[in-house]
Design an enzyme around this catalytic site. Structure first.
Site, mmCIF file in Angstrom:
data_model
loop_
_atom_site.group_PDB
_atom_site.id
_atom_site.type_symbol
_atom_site.label_atom_id
_atom_site.label_comp_id
_atom_site.label_asym_id
_atom_site.label_seq_id
_atom_site.Cartn_x
_atom_site.Cartn_y
_atom_site.Cartn_z
ATOM 1 N N GLU A 17 0.835 -1.213 0.000
ATOM 2 C CA GLU A 17 0.000 0.000 0.000
ATOM 3 C C GLU A 17 0.867 1.260 0.000
ATOM 4 O O GLU A 17 1.852 1.344 0.734
ATOM 5 C CB GLU A 17 -0.891 0.003 1.259
ATOM 6 C CG GLU A 17 -1.748 1.261 1.358
ATOM 7 C CD GLU A 17 -2.541 1.337 2.658
ATOM 8 O OE1 GLU A 17 -3.544 0.617 2.775
ATOM 9 O OE2 GLU A 17 -2.142 2.117 3.547
ATOM 10 N N THR A 48 -4.103 4.738 -1.224
ATOM 11 C CA THR A 48 -5.107 5.211 -0.268
ATOM 12 C C THR A 48 -5.818 6.464 -0.780
ATOM 13 O O THR A 48 -5.403 7.104 -1.752
ATOM 14 C CB THR A 48 -4.480 5.515 1.110
ATOM 15 O OG1 THR A 48 -3.592 6.619 0.956
ATOM 16 C CG2 THR A 48 -3.741 4.325 1.679
ATOM 17 N N ALA A 125 -19.440 1.036 4.512
ATOM 18 C CA ALA A 125 -18.759 0.564 3.303
ATOM 19 C C ALA A 125 -19.669 -0.360 2.494
ATOM 20 O O ALA A 125 -19.645 -0.336 1.257
ATOM 21 C CB ALA A 125 -17.472 -0.158 3.696
ATOM 22 N N HIS A 150 -13.146 -3.806 14.616
ATOM 23 C CA HIS A 150 -13.101 -2.366 14.364
ATOM 24 C C HIS A 150 -13.322 -1.651 15.703
ATOM 25 O O HIS A 150 -14.171 -2.060 16.500
ATOM 26 C CB HIS A 150 -14.188 -1.988 13.349
ATOM 27 C CG HIS A 150 -14.125 -0.557 12.935
ATOM 28 N ND1 HIS A 150 -14.759 0.445 13.637
ATOM 29 C CD2 HIS A 150 -13.471 0.052 11.920
ATOM 30 C CE1 HIS A 150 -14.509 1.608 13.041
ATOM 31 N NE2 HIS A 150 -13.734 1.394 12.001
ATOM 32 N N GLN A 177 -6.767 -4.992 8.573
ATOM 33 C CA GLN A 177 -6.047 -3.982 9.339
ATOM 34 C C GLN A 177 -4.723 -4.602 9.806
ATOM 35 O O GLN A 177 -4.608 -5.829 9.913
ATOM 36 C CB GLN A 177 -6.921 -3.571 10.547
ATOM 37 C CG GLN A 177 -6.322 -2.552 11.484
ATOM 38 C CD GLN A 177 -6.047 -1.240 10.782
ATOM 39 O OE1 GLN A 177 -5.113 -1.175 9.987
ATOM 40 N NE2 GLN A 177 -6.817 -0.206 11.084
ATOM 41 N N GLN A 213 7.051 6.013 13.990
ATOM 42 C CA GLN A 213 5.951 5.062 13.830
ATOM 43 C C GLN A 213 5.536 4.483 15.188
ATOM 44 O O GLN A 213 4.369 4.173 15.390
ATOM 45 C CB GLN A 213 6.366 3.900 12.915
ATOM 46 C CG GLN A 213 6.460 4.268 11.455
ATOM 47 C CD GLN A 213 6.930 3.069 10.654
ATOM 48 O OE1 GLN A 213 8.092 2.691 10.699
ATOM 49 N NE2 GLN A 213 6.026 2.450 9.927
#
Ligand code: FAD
Length: 288
Positions: A17, A48, A125, A150, A177, A213
């Protein structure tokens, strides 16, 4: 090529990604990054889309996806979010993506952002997936899933029941995820297969290679951090080179375990870093 079809052809589908630059002046740099990524021949690359819509003031998701498809010959998966857009905006996006030759979309609600106006045309979604399926039947539709649930869902079971709606609304592929403990992925896969969700699933892996990060991604993510990974972060957080190497090694360990256990696909959250993708690919290519 529809992404769904790749899963019938490959032992494990390898993908990564990237995100569009917020400023046009960084577009050339991303193009160079993507040219480097081409060397490892990813099966697809996802791009994205901000929750507020694509490319406002910067480079759009469609531009990057089109560059991948038409200049580099890499199959793109263009993200499409609905929380910050109305129906007319979605239709305009779909027309633009279709005209650019994009045939695979990642259908998402998008993250809630207090600074971005929220529209109500598509609440979830699955609503967007059903709409896209009716508007343009010829897109392959991917969607997101959450091995540790989620954050807005009270339970994993409830979240999985909504995931089933994504399948019923036309999704043909799922991407997870990020997670740092493969146990969560295996438990999730058992659960969704029992619930009748039979779509191919790409396991999303985020290599943690920079201190920023740890501070940002890990702090904001709802992914749990296993003890051995926390020990690794504690050990290397103040040694940039050491953290880079340890983060790559940890991700390779996760990826090898997933592929050996039969994961349909692995998806790298690359944070626009071609070197990370190349190192991870080198660490698993014998298994692919
Ligand atoms: P949904 O499927 O709508 O789910 C959101 C919540 O609503 C969940 O708790 C779900 O259980 C619940 N829900 C779903 N359907 C129903 C229903 N019918 N009734 C009641 N509750 C329901 N964000 C971006 O802004 N841009 C991106 O490019 C982006 N890419 C992503 C890629 C991946 C692989 C992943 C995992 C996430 C990505 N995100 C992105 C983040 C994502 O948009 C957020 O996690 C967002 O909060 C939820 O998106 P969703 O599509 O999963 O939403």
């Amino acid at each position: 090529m529809y992404i769904r079809k790749l899963f019938a052809q490959k032992r494990c589908v390898f993908s990564a990604e990237f995100f569009p630059p917020k400023q046009v002046l960084n577009w050339e740099s991303l193009q160079k990054t993507l040219q480097e990524v081409k060397a490892v021949q990813p099966d697809f690359v996802s791009v994205t889309c901000s929750a507020g819509g694509s490319g406002v003031g910067g480079v759009s998701t469609c531009q990057v996806a089109s560059y991948l498809k038409n200049q580099l010959g890499i199959e793109p998966l263009a993200h499409l979010t609905c929380i910050g857009t109305d129906r007319a905006g979605i239709e305009a996006n779909l027309d633009e993506l279709f005209t650019a030759g994009i045939r695979n979309l990642m259908i998402l609600r998008g993250d809630r952002n207090p600074n971005v106006q929220q529209f109500k045309d598509f609440a979830h979604a699955s609503d967007l997936a059903a709409f896209v399926r009716g508007y343009y039947g010829s897109f392959g539709l991917s969607s997101a899933c959450y091995p540790e649930k989620h954050p807005e869902s009270p339970t994993l079971i409830e979240d999985v029941s909504h995931l089933k709606q994504k399948q019923e609304s036309g999704a043909t592929h799922l991407v997870t995820q990020m997670f740092f403990d493969n146990f969560h992925f295996y438990r999730f896969m058992n659960l969704i297969r029992k619930e009748g969700i039979d779509l191919p699933v790409s396991a999303g892996i985020m290599p943690i290679v920079r201190k920023s990060q740890i501070d940002r991604t890990l702090a904001l993510s709802s992914a749990s951090v296993p003890r051995d990974f926390q020990a690794l972060l504690d050990r290397w957080q103040d040694d940039a080179d050491g953290l880079y190497k340890a983060g790559i090694d940890y991700a390779i360990g996760q990826l090898r375990d997933l592929i050996e256990a039969g994961a349909d696909g692995v998806h790298i959250y690359a944070m626009n870093n071609a070197d990370v993708v190349k190192r991870l690919h080198a660490g698993i290519r014998d298994l692919l």
